[in-house]
Design a protein around this motif. Sequence first.
Motif, PDB file in Angstrom:
ATOM      1  N   ALA A 299       0.954  -1.079  -0.004  1.00  9.11           N
ATOM      2  CA  ALA A 299      -0.085  -0.053   0.039  1.00  9.11           C
ATOM      3  C   ALA A 299       0.739   1.215   0.158  1.00  9.11           C
ATOM      4  N   ALA A 300       1.996   1.292   0.716  1.00 10.37           N
ATOM      5  CA  ALA A 300       2.905   2.319   0.598  1.00 10.37           C
ATOM      6  C   ALA A 300       3.453   2.587  -0.685  1.00 10.37           C
ATOM      7  N   LEU A 301       3.825   1.627  -1.199  1.00 10.25           N
ATOM      8  CA  LEU A 301       4.389   1.809  -2.848  1.00 10.25           C
ATOM      9  C   LEU A 301       3.411   2.342  -3.723  1.00 10.25           C
ATOM     10  N   HIS A 302       1.839   1.820  -3.633  1.00  9.52           N
ATOM     11  CA  HIS A 302       1.070   2.107  -4.378  1.00  9.52           C
ATOM     12  C   HIS A 302       0.580   3.389  -3.936  1.00  9.52           C
ATOM     13  N   SER A 303       0.321   3.948  -2.880  1.00  6.38           N
ATOM     14  CA  SER A 303      -0.004   5.243  -2.750  1.00  6.38           C
ATOM     15  C   SER A 303       1.086   6.095  -2.808  1.00  6.38           C
ATOM     16  N   GLU A 325     -10.480  16.453 -15.928  1.00  9.32           N
ATOM     17  CA  GLU A 325     -11.640  15.747 -15.591  1.00  9.32           C
ATOM     18  C   GLU A 325     -11.633  14.511 -16.532  1.00  9.32           C
ATOM     19  N   ARG A 326     -11.598  14.613 -17.794  1.00 14.84           N
ATOM     20  CA  ARG A 326     -11.530  13.583 -18.738  1.00 14.84           C
ATOM     21  C   ARG A 326     -10.481  12.582 -18.329  1.00 14.84           C
ATOM     22  N   ARG A 327      -9.399  12.832 -17.930  1.00 17.15           N
ATOM     23  CA  ARG A 327      -8.385  11.948 -17.429  1.00 17.15           C
ATOM     24  C   ARG A 327      -8.876  10.999 -16.297  1.00 17.15           C
ATOM     25  N   LEU A 328      -9.747  11.622 -15.348  1.00 17.94           N
ATOM     26  CA  LEU A 328     -10.183  11.129 -14.262  1.00 17.94           C
ATOM     27  C   LEU A 328     -11.149  10.009 -14.433  1.00 17.94           C
ATOM     28  N   LEU A 329     -12.089  10.287 -15.591  1.00 16.82           N
ATOM     29  CA  LEU A 329     -13.141   9.173 -15.944  1.00 16.82           C
ATOM     30  C   LEU A 329     -12.276   8.108 -16.391  1.00 16.82           C
ATOM     31  N   GLY A 330     -12.728   6.869 -15.736  1.00 17.90           N
ATOM     32  CA  GLY A 330     -12.150   5.557 -16.151  1.00 17.90           C
ATOM     33  C   GLY A 330     -10.736   5.191 -15.547  1.00 17.90           C
ATOM     34  N   ALA A 331     -10.225   6.100 -14.828  1.00 16.92           N
ATOM     35  CA  ALA A 331      -8.672   5.973 -14.473  1.00 16.92           C
ATOM     36  C   ALA A 331      -8.594   4.845 -13.680  1.00 16.92           C
ATOM     37  N   ALA A 332      -7.796   3.955 -13.949  1.00 18.31           N
ATOM     38  CA  ALA A 332      -7.532   2.338 -13.464  1.00 18.31           C
ATOM     39  C   ALA A 332      -6.897   2.580 -12.008  1.00 18.31           C
ATOM     40  N   GLU A 333      -6.113   3.993 -11.790  1.00 15.36           N
ATOM     41  CA  GLU A 333      -5.412   3.941 -10.533  1.00 15.36           C
ATOM     42  C   GLU A 333      -6.566   4.114  -9.380  1.00 15.36           C
ATOM     43  N   SER A 335      -9.463   2.775  -9.124  1.00 15.94           N
ATOM     44  CA  SER A 335      -9.861   1.417  -8.961  1.00 15.94           C
ATOM     45  C   SER A 335      -8.954   0.554  -7.973  1.00 15.94           C
ATOM     46  N   SER A 336      -7.845   0.663  -8.607  1.00  8.12           N
ATOM     47  CA  SER A 336      -6.910  -0.209  -7.664  1.00  8.12           C
ATOM     48  C   SER A 336      -6.505   0.035  -6.418  1.00  8.12           C
ATOM     49  N   LEU A 337      -6.672   1.394  -6.036  1.00  9.86           N
ATOM     50  CA  LEU A 337      -6.476   2.209  -4.626  1.00  9.86           C
ATOM     51  C   LEU A 337      -7.717   1.685  -3.713  1.00  9.86           C
ATOM     52  N   ASP A 339      -9.476  -1.047  -4.364  1.00  8.88           N
ATOM     53  CA  ASP A 339      -9.234  -2.414  -4.167  1.00  8.88           C
ATOM     54  C   ASP A 339      -8.364  -2.820  -3.208  1.00  8.88           C
ATOM     55  N   LEU A 340      -6.932  -2.037  -3.401  1.00  5.42           N
ATOM     56  CA  LEU A 340      -6.134  -2.324  -2.304  1.00  5.42           C
ATOM     57  C   LEU A 340      -6.529  -2.174  -0.860  1.00  5.42           C
ATOM     58  N   GLY A 341      -7.226  -1.047  -0.759  1.00  2.00           N
ATOM     59  CA  GLY A 341      -7.628  -0.720   0.586  1.00  2.00           C
ATOM     60  C   GLY A 341      -8.740  -1.492   0.983  1.00  2.00           C
ATOM     61  N   THR A 342      -9.671  -2.211   0.353  1.00  2.00           N
ATOM     62  CA  THR A 342     -10.657  -3.348   0.619  1.00  2.00           C
ATOM     63  C   THR A 342      -9.710  -4.518   1.229  1.00  2.00           C
ATOM     64  N   ALA A 343      -8.721  -4.873   0.455  1.00  2.00           N
ATOM     65  CA  ALA A 343      -7.935  -6.092   0.637  1.00  2.00           C
ATOM     66  C   ALA A 343      -7.092  -5.741   1.980  1.00  2.00           C
ATOM     67  N   PHE A 344      -6.602  -4.632   2.153  1.00  2.00           N
ATOM     68  CA  PHE A 344      -5.874  -4.159   3.472  1.00  2.00           C
ATOM     69  C   PHE A 344      -6.919  -4.223   4.973  1.00  2.00           C
ATOM     70  N   ASP A 345      -8.159  -3.849   4.398  1.00  2.00           N
ATOM     71  CA  ASP A 345      -9.288  -3.863   5.674  1.00  2.00           C
ATOM     72  C   ASP A 345      -9.550  -5.203   6.037  1.00  2.00           C
ATOM     73  N   VAL A 346      -9.669  -6.087   4.773  1.00  2.00           N
ATOM     74  CA  VAL A 346     -10.000  -7.577   5.296  1.00  2.00           C
ATOM     75  C   VAL A 346      -8.851  -8.347   5.941  1.00  2.00           C
TER      76      VAL A 346
END
Length: 393
Positions: A299-303, A325-333, A335-337, A339-346
């Motif tokens: 998480a530290a590396l990703h953040s 704003e157009r770059r923000l739409l659909g940005a994969a970063e 979503s991965s952030l 997902d990583l937060g959910t995995a860390f919370d679990v």
Amino acid sequence: MDIPASLQDFSLLQGGPFLKLRRRLHLLRPGSPTLRWRLLALSLLSWLPLLILTLLRAEPEGRRAFLLDFHVHIQLLLSLPLLIVAERYVDGRLAVAVRQLVSSELVEARSLRALDDAAREATRLRSLGFVEVGLLAVSYLLSFTHQFSEQHPEWIFAGGEGQLSPAGTWYAAVSLPIFRFLVLWWLWRGTVWALFLFRVSRLPLALRPTHPDLAGGLRFLCTCQGSFAIVTFAVACSSASATRRLSHVSPTEDPLKYALPLLALAFVALVLVFGPLLSFWLPLVRAKRRGELQFSALAALHSRDFERKWFEPQGDQQRPADTIERRLLGAAEFSSLADLGTAFDVTHRMRLFPWSRWPIIAVAAAALAPLVPLLIVDRQFLAVVVQLAQNLL
């Protein structure tokens, strides 16, 4: 992965000298309804002679006392059949749990031999003849040392002289030993299963800190243990009926003291049923620590990379706002952030004990369920409910 036969066809309950004896006497044949016949035979052997001997030898008062002896009827016509019926159900659930250890790859291929050894050891202990003979001897010893008091119904005694009647003799020499043997038999098989779980907990398990069951993938073991609720209910029914016969406490005078025997039984049942899962505490602690360290570093590396891209100036200040704003739409970063937060919370919420709420509730409810018909028979159910409501309010 090839599953050894001892794991594929694991059975904790189908074995022992009495099973071999039935096979030698041709009482056990492939495809025959053995459970049904054994259920009928043991129930009639323990209860029907009591009825016949009481009707033939007892006085009218003794006959009436036998017909109104709810403890004997519940013990021999409800609890005893339940202890027999539970065999197939519990055995099937335990077999599923053993196969799940392999199919879910909690036990990896390199440890499969050790798991196979643990299963074979459980099968060996299950089939020890001297243990079952010893349990039968203990059951008869308890009958010989048991003293029937005046609190027991009249049909047990002959002529009021303190000597056992023919029906009372049959109850002490046949019915009670059969019931006690089945209870002790379940305790022994439960002990063998607990030893098997202990040996499994000492294997190098591949626990997954991000598993959604919050137990590294072991939560199914708690569900499996919940199958013992039917055994708990069978013992609780007999205990409740015995308490009603021997206790002189009114449920409206002291509800807690009235329910104390079943409350104690519920506590003991929870310890016996779910206590073996405590052996997985250390592997779960290790898996949680490892997962938290690994996900913390990841998480530290990703953040860091996320903030460098989106928060550090890289020429976006000169770009129009609609371009950002157009770059923000659909940005994969993003979503991965998430997902990583959910995995860390679990991983952070991972439990140190593979428990599940509903199996524990099922076992506790099975131990306390006989209180309801007991209060209904005593015509105190509504009174106790009203008194408890007043105390709570």
